[in-house]
Design a protein around this motif. Sequence first.
Motif: not given
Length: 411
Positions: A116-119, A203-207, A223-230, A336-344
């Motif tokens: 997905f395009e990360v917003a 994030v799927g549904t925007p505000t 929408f869902g989750v993914c693994l992430l390495n920051d 926005r659709t495509g927003d990504l937030f990570a846990s830390g």
Amino acid sequence: MSAANLLQVPEEHLFGSDNLPYGLFSTEVESRRRLGVRFGDAVLDLGGAASALGSPHAEVLNGDSLGPLLASGLTVWREVRAELRGWLRPDAGEEIHDRLLPLLRPLAEVELHLPFEVADYVDFYASEHHATNVGRLFRPDGEPLTPNWKHLPIGYHGRAGTVVVSGTDVVRPNGQRKAPTEEVPSFGPSRRLDIEAEVGFVVGTPTRLGQSVPQSQFREHVFGVCLLNDWSARDIQGWEYVPLGPFLGKSFATSVSAWVTPLDALDAARTSPPARTHALLPYLDDSGDEVEQAGLDLRITVTLNGDVVAEPPFAAMYWTAAQQLAHMTVNGASLRTGDLFASGTVSGPEKHQRGCLLELTWGGREPLQLPFGQRAFLENGDEVTLTAWAPAANGRRLGLGEVTGRIVGGA
């Protein structure tokens, strides 16, 4: 493996019908990117299947990104998932399976892309164990946790344009760095390159601007989750972060899995977060019945050049993703659709559960002794892989898509 065998996935497979994560793929024969679903060790052309089987959502599923499905909302997400599970059942019928078989590709024969395009990208600091360890490292004579830590999920706004898909090489970043023993800063490649084992939420549904999202509406927007390495350049970060926080030491690369697991696949992994030690303001209070269990029991494994170095438990995270989303939007910031937030960084109470080298080697003072040599921080050529599993129905497990990155030298 024959095409027919690709449909014969054992119930205990980590990527069986309990899972069905979404991704984006192409093939040597057809370079056009298509939406796919992982089933066992194969990828199902989701748009092709929707068209072949007369799905009412075929138009949404025939694009070259996950974006249209993300934007379609919770009702459609659940309808598509129900269709998929029905098509892939062993007793779905010969006619359905005959239509699916030509649309299955072995994983080894496809190229996976950023799905997905990360917003926008926001990174949090939600593990009490990680924050406490870092506090002890950086403030040995003071309180490990800052006064605000137990009252709000601390985070910062990251760089969306450098989020890359698993398998992308990570170029060692250049920047200013200054060790405590040095009088002036110097410039050059990072000497203390690190990982951060995290979980990302898509994030799927925007505000609209000015609208906040309460914890009770978490599922309607995520929408869902993914693994992430920051990836983190600790020496660059340490010199630059006062007084505004992370910048060049974090913005050079963030790796995510090629697969996004839908939230509904993780129902059996839901768990209560750790006990709250401080009273929370109403928008963050998760003690009431109207807020579902928002913790997730995900078991992460971190390997460095094939050797396991850590097993962080996501269930130990103090702040939940629902609280993070509530805090991220409480000021009216829009989604926005495509927003990504990570846990830390995900860390647990035990040493082998620490999710970054900074903690595992205690700031580099206690290097890891590994079969291929000693490591305090990453060297060029090192490859880091994150994998994870979660409880599924009937005592089974499901897997999250892996995240791999290899360090290469910069200019």
